[in-house]
Design an enzyme around this catalytic site. Structure first.
Site, short mmCIF file in Angstrom:
data_model
loop_
_atom_site.label_atom_id
_atom_site.label_comp_id
_atom_site.label_asym_id
_atom_site.label_seq_id
_atom_site.Cartn_x
_atom_site.Cartn_y
_atom_site.Cartn_z
N MET A 194 -11.28 -6.31 5.65
CA MET A 194 -10.49 -5.41 6.49
C MET A 194 -10.12 -6.10 7.79
O MET A 194 -10.99 -6.63 8.50
CB MET A 194 -11.27 -4.13 6.81
CG MET A 194 -11.53 -3.20 5.63
SD MET A 194 -10.06 -2.67 4.74
CE MET A 194 -9.06 -1.92 6.03
N SER B 190 0.85 -1.20 0.00
CA SER B 190 0.00 0.00 0.00
C SER B 190 0.87 1.23 0.00
O SER B 190 1.67 1.44 0.93
CB SER B 190 -0.90 0.02 1.23
OG SER B 190 -1.49 1.31 1.35
N HIS C 157 -1.34 -1.25 -4.19
CA HIS C 157 -2.60 -0.96 -3.49
C HIS C 157 -2.70 0.54 -3.21
O HIS C 157 -1.77 1.14 -2.64
CB HIS C 157 -2.65 -1.75 -2.19
CG HIS C 157 -3.93 -1.68 -1.44
ND1 HIS C 157 -5.03 -2.45 -1.75
CD2 HIS C 157 -4.30 -0.93 -0.37
CE1 HIS C 157 -6.02 -2.20 -0.90
NE2 HIS C 157 -5.61 -1.27 -0.06
N MET D 175 -12.37 4.09 0.17
CA MET D 175 -13.03 4.22 1.48
C MET D 175 -13.73 5.57 1.47
O MET D 175 -13.25 6.55 2.05
CB MET D 175 -11.98 4.12 2.60
CG MET D 175 -11.45 2.70 2.78
SD MET D 175 -9.85 2.64 3.61
CE MET D 175 -8.76 2.86 2.20
N ASP E 51 -4.91 3.45 -1.41
CA ASP E 51 -5.95 3.69 -0.40
C ASP E 51 -6.56 5.08 -0.56
O ASP E 51 -5.90 6.09 -0.32
CB ASP E 51 -5.34 3.55 1.00
CG ASP E 51 -5.16 2.09 1.37
OD1 ASP E 51 -6.12 1.32 1.24
OD2 ASP E 51 -4.04 1.72 1.77
N MET F 61 -9.18 7.75 0.64
CA MET F 61 -9.96 8.11 1.85
C MET F 61 -10.47 9.54 1.69
O MET F 61 -9.74 10.42 1.23
CB MET F 61 -9.07 8.01 3.08
CG MET F 61 -8.41 6.64 3.24
SD MET F 61 -7.53 6.53 4.80
CE MET F 61 -6.67 4.96 4.61
N HIS G 164 -8.63 0.96 -3.58
CA HIS G 164 -9.51 0.66 -2.44
C HIS G 164 -10.17 1.96 -2.02
O HIS G 164 -9.56 2.80 -1.36
CB HIS G 164 -8.64 0.06 -1.31
CG HIS G 164 -9.37 -0.18 -0.04
ND1 HIS G 164 -8.71 -0.41 1.15
CD2 HIS G 164 -10.70 -0.25 0.25
CE1 HIS G 164 -9.60 -0.60 2.11
NE2 HIS G 164 -10.81 -0.50 1.60
N ASP H 295 -6.50 -6.83 4.35
CA ASP H 295 -5.91 -5.49 4.42
C ASP H 295 -5.91 -4.96 5.85
O ASP H 295 -6.97 -4.74 6.44
CB ASP H 295 -6.75 -4.58 3.51
CG ASP H 295 -6.17 -3.18 3.38
OD1 ASP H 295 -5.10 -2.92 3.93
OD2 ASP H 295 -6.81 -2.36 2.69
C1 DX5 Z 1 -6.33 1.09 6.04
C2 DX5 Z 1 -5.88 0.81 4.62
C3 DX5 Z 1 -4.76 -0.15 4.52
C4 DX5 Z 1 -3.51 0.31 5.18
C5 DX5 Z 1 -2.65 -0.86 5.48
O1 DX5 Z 1 -7.55 1.77 6.00
O2 DX5 Z 1 -6.94 0.30 3.85
O3 DX5 Z 1 -4.49 -0.49 3.17
O4 DX5 Z 1 -2.76 1.18 4.39
O5 DX5 Z 1 -1.58 -0.39 6.21
P1 DX5 Z 1 -0.80 -1.35 7.22
O6 DX5 Z 1 -0.28 -2.47 6.41
O7 DX5 Z 1 0.23 -0.45 7.79
O8 DX5 Z 1 -1.82 -1.81 8.23
ZN ZN Z 2 -6.50 -0.58 1.73
#
Ligand code: DX5
Ligand code: ZN
Length: 225
Positions: A139, A10, A35, A70, A37, A39, A68, A178
């Site tokens: 998750m 990620s 990956h 969110m 993320d 947000m 991904h 994840d």
């Molecule tokens: C959290 C993200 C993850 C996160 C994982 O909301 O979706 O992808 O970046 O990070 P680590 O591996 O540090 O838990």
């Molecule tokens: Zn993620």
């Protein structure tokens, strides 16, 4: 038999001022996916990456870009991320009343489709959509931030989903996990049934991220049989 799996570093934990370096690390380390993320400060408290970032990294890697989302109203961002070059687009089941509509939209854009669920969301909430999607993103932390600890109850959820998929001839659906994935727990997560592991801080906060990616594959190749 050696278990096959994919590692998806990620870039949330990478240096955002040098994403070219993060991509090079993934490339040289031999990671399968990237990956991303996304947000929005509404679905989760954090605010991160939009389509313009995916658009910038797309020409720099041939790797599978795994987005991904969110976010609230995920349907509004499907086309922008697809146009930017996403290979897969995952949305959260908690963010919509009409998952099939979003899945169809993702497919109409030519991308693979994934559904994610938070740790407290019942697993069977996604069962009606499994024959429409490619990936379930389980998750293993509350979404929002990297660097949290893996929730141990996730193991049972992975196994339960794996069994449900095989009982219903849905083995083609990949299980991606994840949150809180480290070298030391990778094996148990894979053995529970995961096909793809996301790892953020474990890769990018290490002294040698490229080697850390290789270490993941070492664990699998040497020990997971
Ligand atoms: C959290 C993200 C993850 C996160 C994982 O909301 O979706 O992808 O970046 O990070 P680590 O591996 O540090 O838990
Ligand atoms: Zn993620």
């Amino acid at each position: 038999m050696i278990k096959q799996f994919k590692l998806a570093p990620s870039i949330l934990s990478a240096d955002f001022s040098d994403l070219s370096l993060a991509l090079k690390i993934c490339e040289d380390g031999g990671a399968h996916w990237i990956h991303v993320d996304v947000m929005d400060n509404q679905f989760v408290p954090n605010l991160t990456i939009g389509p313009c970032v995916v658009d910038s990294i797309r020409p720099k890697t041939k790797k599978f870009i795994d987005v991904h989302m969110m976010v609230v109203r995920p349907e509004e961002l499907v086309e922008p991320f697809a146009r930017a070059g996403a290979d897969n687009i995952t949305f959260h089941i908690e963010a919509t009343n009409n998952p099939s509509k979003i899945i169809n939209l993702i497919r109409s854009c030519g991308c693979k489709a994934g559904i994610s669920l938070k740790p407290q969301t019942p697993l069977d909430s996604i069962y009606p959509y499994l024959d429409e999607i490619d990936i379930v993103l389980i998750m293993s932390v509350e979404p929002g931030f990297g660097g949290q600890g893996f929730l141990p109850e996730t193991r049972d959820r992975i196994s339960k989903l794996k069994n449900f998929l095989s009982d219903n001839c849905l083995e083609r659906v990949m299980i991606e996990v994840d949150g809180g994935i480290k070298l030391h727990n990778a094996k148990e997560v894979i053995n529970a049934g995961a096909d793809v592991l996301v790892a953020g801080s474990e890769v990018f906060d290490s002294q040698d991220p490229e080697k850390r990616i290789k270490d993941f594959y070492q664990v699998f190749n040497n020990e997971l049989r």
